[in-house]
Design a protein around this motif. Structure first.
Motif, PDB file in Angstrom:
ATOM      1  N   SER A   1       0.821  -1.209   0.000  1.00  0.00           N
ATOM      2  CA  SER A   1       0.000   0.000   0.000  1.00  0.00           C
ATOM      3  C   SER A   1       0.856   1.261   0.000  1.00  0.00           C
ATOM      4  CB  SER A   1      -0.930   0.006   1.215  1.00  0.00           C
ATOM      5  OG  SER A   1      -0.185   0.121   2.421  1.00  0.00           O
ATOM      6  N   ASN A   2       2.131   1.138   0.375  1.00  0.00           N
ATOM      7  CA  ASN A   2       3.021   2.292   0.415  1.00  0.00           C
ATOM      8  C   ASN A   2       3.620   2.622  -0.946  1.00  0.00           C
ATOM      9  OD1 ASN A   2       2.687   2.556   3.205  1.00  0.00           O
ATOM     10  ND2 ASN A   2       4.306   1.074   3.620  1.00  0.00           N
ATOM     11  N   PHE A   3       3.437   1.736  -1.919  1.00  0.00           N
ATOM     12  CA  PHE A   3       3.995   1.947  -3.261  1.00  0.00           C
ATOM     13  C   PHE A   3       2.851   1.880  -4.260  1.00  0.00           C
ATOM     14  CE2 PHE A   3       6.282   0.141  -7.069  1.00  0.00           C
ATOM     15  CZ  PHE A   3       6.996   1.290  -7.356  1.00  0.00           C
ATOM     16  N   PRO A   4       2.404   3.025  -4.777  1.00  0.00           N
ATOM     17  CA  PRO A   4       1.208   3.058  -5.622  1.00  0.00           C
ATOM     18  C   PRO A   4       1.299   2.240  -6.897  1.00  0.00           C
ATOM     19  CG  PRO A   4       2.423   5.127  -5.767  1.00  0.00           C
ATOM     20  CD  PRO A   4       3.024   4.349  -4.633  1.00  0.00           C
ATOM     21  N   HIS A   5       2.527   1.913  -7.316  1.00  0.00           N
ATOM     22  CA  HIS A   5       2.680   1.189  -8.578  1.00  0.00           C
ATOM     23  C   HIS A   5       2.845  -0.319  -8.390  1.00  0.00           C
ATOM     24  CE1 HIS A   5       3.147   5.195 -10.185  1.00  0.00           C
ATOM     25  NE2 HIS A   5       4.191   5.400  -9.423  1.00  0.00           N
ATOM     26  N   ALA A   6       2.826  -0.783  -7.142  1.00  0.00           N
ATOM     27  CA  ALA A   6       3.016  -2.210  -6.887  1.00  0.00           C
ATOM     28  C   ALA A   6       1.979  -3.021  -7.657  1.00  0.00           C
ATOM     29  CB  ALA A   6       2.906  -2.498  -5.392  1.00  0.00           C
ATOM     30  N   ASN A   7       2.440  -3.992  -8.407  1.00  0.00           N
ATOM     31  CA  ASN A   7       1.526  -4.753  -9.272  1.00  0.00           C
ATOM     32  C   ASN A   7       1.897  -6.230  -9.351  1.00  0.00           C
ATOM     33  OD1 ASN A   7       3.901  -4.507 -10.702  1.00  0.00           O
ATOM     34  ND2 ASN A   7       2.917  -4.230 -12.691  1.00  0.00           N
ATOM     35  N   ILE A   8       2.531  -6.753  -8.309  1.00  0.00           N
ATOM     36  CA  ILE A   8       2.974  -8.148  -8.340  1.00  0.00           C
ATOM     37  C   ILE A   8       1.776  -9.086  -8.410  1.00  0.00           C
ATOM     38  CG2 ILE A   8       4.132  -9.942  -6.998  1.00  0.00           C
ATOM     39  CD1 ILE A   8       5.997  -8.008  -8.311  1.00  0.00           C
ATOM     40  N   PRO A   9       1.788 -10.035  -9.347  1.00  0.00           N
ATOM     41  CA  PRO A   9       0.693 -11.012  -9.428  1.00  0.00           C
ATOM     42  C   PRO A   9       0.555 -11.782  -8.119  1.00  0.00           C
ATOM     43  CG  PRO A   9       2.083 -11.115 -11.381  1.00  0.00           C
ATOM     44  CD  PRO A   9       2.795 -10.237 -10.399  1.00  0.00           C
ATOM     45  N   THR A  10      -0.614 -12.335  -7.893  1.00  0.00           N
ATOM     46  CA  THR A  10      -0.864 -13.113  -6.683  1.00  0.00           C
ATOM     47  C   THR A  10       0.050 -14.323  -6.634  1.00  0.00           C
ATOM     48  OG1 THR A  10      -3.170 -12.427  -6.687  1.00  0.00           O
ATOM     49  CG2 THR A  10      -2.611 -14.346  -5.353  1.00  0.00           C
ATOM     50  N   ARG A  11       0.616 -14.557  -5.486  1.00  0.00           N
ATOM     51  CA  ARG A  11       1.483 -15.715  -5.293  1.00  0.00           C
ATOM     52  C   ARG A  11       0.637 -16.968  -5.151  1.00  0.00           C
ATOM     53  NH1 ARG A  11       5.107 -15.474   0.002  1.00  0.00           N
ATOM     54  NH2 ARG A  11       3.065 -14.969   0.827  1.00  0.00           N
ATOM     55  N   LEU A  12       1.115 -18.065  -5.713  1.00  0.00           N
ATOM     56  CA  LEU A  12       0.409 -19.333  -5.565  1.00  0.00           C
ATOM     57  C   LEU A  12       0.355 -19.709  -4.093  1.00  0.00           C
ATOM     58  CD1 LEU A  12       1.838 -21.561  -8.461  1.00  0.00           C
ATOM     59  CD2 LEU A  12      -0.344 -20.367  -8.386  1.00  0.00           C
ATOM     60  N   SER A  13      -0.824 -20.135  -3.629  1.00  0.00           N
ATOM     61  CA  SER A  13      -0.955 -20.513  -2.222  1.00  0.00           C
ATOM     62  C   SER A  13      -0.134 -21.755  -1.909  1.00  0.00           C
ATOM     63  CB  SER A  13      -2.433 -20.759  -1.869  1.00  0.00           C
ATOM     64  OG  SER A  13      -2.974 -21.771  -2.702  1.00  0.00           O
ATOM     65  N   ARG A  14       0.040 -22.615  -2.925  1.00  0.00           N
ATOM     66  CA  ARG A  14       0.869 -23.810  -2.744  1.00  0.00           C
ATOM     67  C   ARG A  14       1.807 -23.914  -3.938  1.00  0.00           C
ATOM     68  NH1 ARG A  14      -2.147 -29.150  -1.954  1.00  0.00           N
ATOM     69  NH2 ARG A  14      -0.087 -29.789  -1.227  1.00  0.00           N
ATOM     70  N   MET A  15       3.089 -23.963  -3.671  1.00  0.00           N
ATOM     71  CA  MET A  15       4.089 -24.073  -4.723  1.00  0.00           C
ATOM     72  C   MET A  15       5.033 -25.192  -4.327  1.00  0.00           C
ATOM     73  SD  MET A  15       6.606 -21.149  -6.277  1.00  0.00           S
ATOM     74  CE  MET A  15       7.512 -21.039  -4.729  1.00  0.00           C
ATOM     75  N   LEU A  16       4.738 -26.387  -4.771  1.00  0.00           N
ATOM     76  CA  LEU A  16       5.467 -27.563  -4.332  1.00  0.00           C
ATOM     77  C   LEU A  16       6.849 -27.657  -4.969  1.00  0.00           C
ATOM     78  CD1 LEU A  16       2.581 -30.194  -4.477  1.00  0.00           C
ATOM     79  CD2 LEU A  16       3.359 -28.855  -2.519  1.00  0.00           C
TER      80      LEU A  16
END
Length: 290
Positions: free
Chosen positions: A124-139
């Motif tokens: 929220s402190n960086f208005p341009h942050a746009n990282i895709p959602t991380r996988l909840s499980r990454m085996l």
């Protein structure tokens, strides 16, 4: 040793450190700390009941369940843990030894919340942050994420190299989330897979940052903006734009001393200062993993 509130699902902070026991992760001011598995187990055990004495026998039973070990092993890993924490330096105190009784975690401990909540606050402190959602499980990729995170603290330009479909983007996104708080949320994801003209690579990055470019060459404007910023750039899918990405990356890293870049590509950028991390296919794909 008396049990306290379970801290495997939330982080706990002490000094400049935050421990996420459930993720087996220790960070210092947001940056992952390299720590051996046994030393981490000891830290989790001691911080689960701060200011309480944990006998050597109890510590051995928790860290080496069902295994007979010598006290020398405990002392060795305690020493490694103290070194990682900087215990004793500049007046810092974390672990006290009580002769004949055991060990006690003596630093003030506070709840830090979950990693996800920390990420939301940082983003929220960086208005341009746009990282895709991380996988909840990454085996099967946890070790890669940790190694890449360490590499980015040592080298400001890391390229994840591997064949198509091996999971380069997934791992890079996980690393970005992993380091979100270390960069105070200033993390930018640029999908270069949709860019076909090499000349538009700098423009693509500038546009996501909301920069107005009044020239055919966006690099000077981009470099000027990033010069005094601490930011992590994720340049994804670079193999068809190698020369353009290499030129841009070198320009940014040379000018912005606090800018870190992680790129994904089927081949290395081949520039000075680049650390190449080769991502191989998983040796044994998880059952049901597709």
């Amino acid at each position: 040793m008396a049990a306290v509130e379970d801290h495997t699902k939330v982080g706990i902070s002490f000094g400049a450190f935050t421990l996420f026991a459930g993720e087996r992760l220790l960070t210092r001011e947001g940056v992952p700390v390299k720590l051996g598995a046994r030393a981490l187990d000891i830290l989790v055990a001691l911080t689960s009941a701060p200011n309480e004495v944990c006998s050597k026998e109890e510590l051995m039973s928790r860290v080496w369940p069902g295994v007979t070990v010598e006290e020398g092993s405990v002392r060795f890993h305690i020493a490694s843990l103290r070194k990682a924490l900087g215990d004793g330096k500049d007046g810092a105190r974390f672990i006290a030894t009580l002769p004949g009784r055991g060990y006690c975690f003596v630093a003030a401990v506070s709840q830090a919340g979950s990693r996800r909540n920390d990420e939301k606050i940082a983003a929220s402190n960086f208005p341009h942050a746009n990282i895709p959602t991380r996988l909840s499980r990454m085996l099967g990729r946890d070790e890669d994420v940790l190694k890449l995170s360490f590499s980015l603290t040592a080298s400001r330009l890391v390229t994840v190299v591997g064949p198509g479909g091996v999971g380069k983007t997934t791992v890079a996104v996980a690393v970005a989330h992993h380091l979100m708080s270390a960069f105070a949320g200033s993390v930018l994801f640029v999908d270069l897979g949709v860019v076909t003209d090499p000349k538009l690579v700098p423009t693509a990055v500038a546009s996501i940052l909301g920069l107005s470019v009044h020239s055919d060459d966006a690099i000077p404007s981009l470099v000027a903006y990033l010069r005094d910023k601490r930011i992590l750039l994720v340049l994804d899918t670079c193999e068809h734009l190698i020369e353009a990405v290499a030129t841009l990356a070198v320009s940014i890293v040379e000018a912005g001393l606090q800018v870190h870049i992680i790129a994904t590509s089927r081949e290395a950028l081949r520039v000075e200062g680049e650390h190449v991390y080769r991502l191989d296919a998983l040796a044994c794909p998880p059952i049901g993993g597709g």
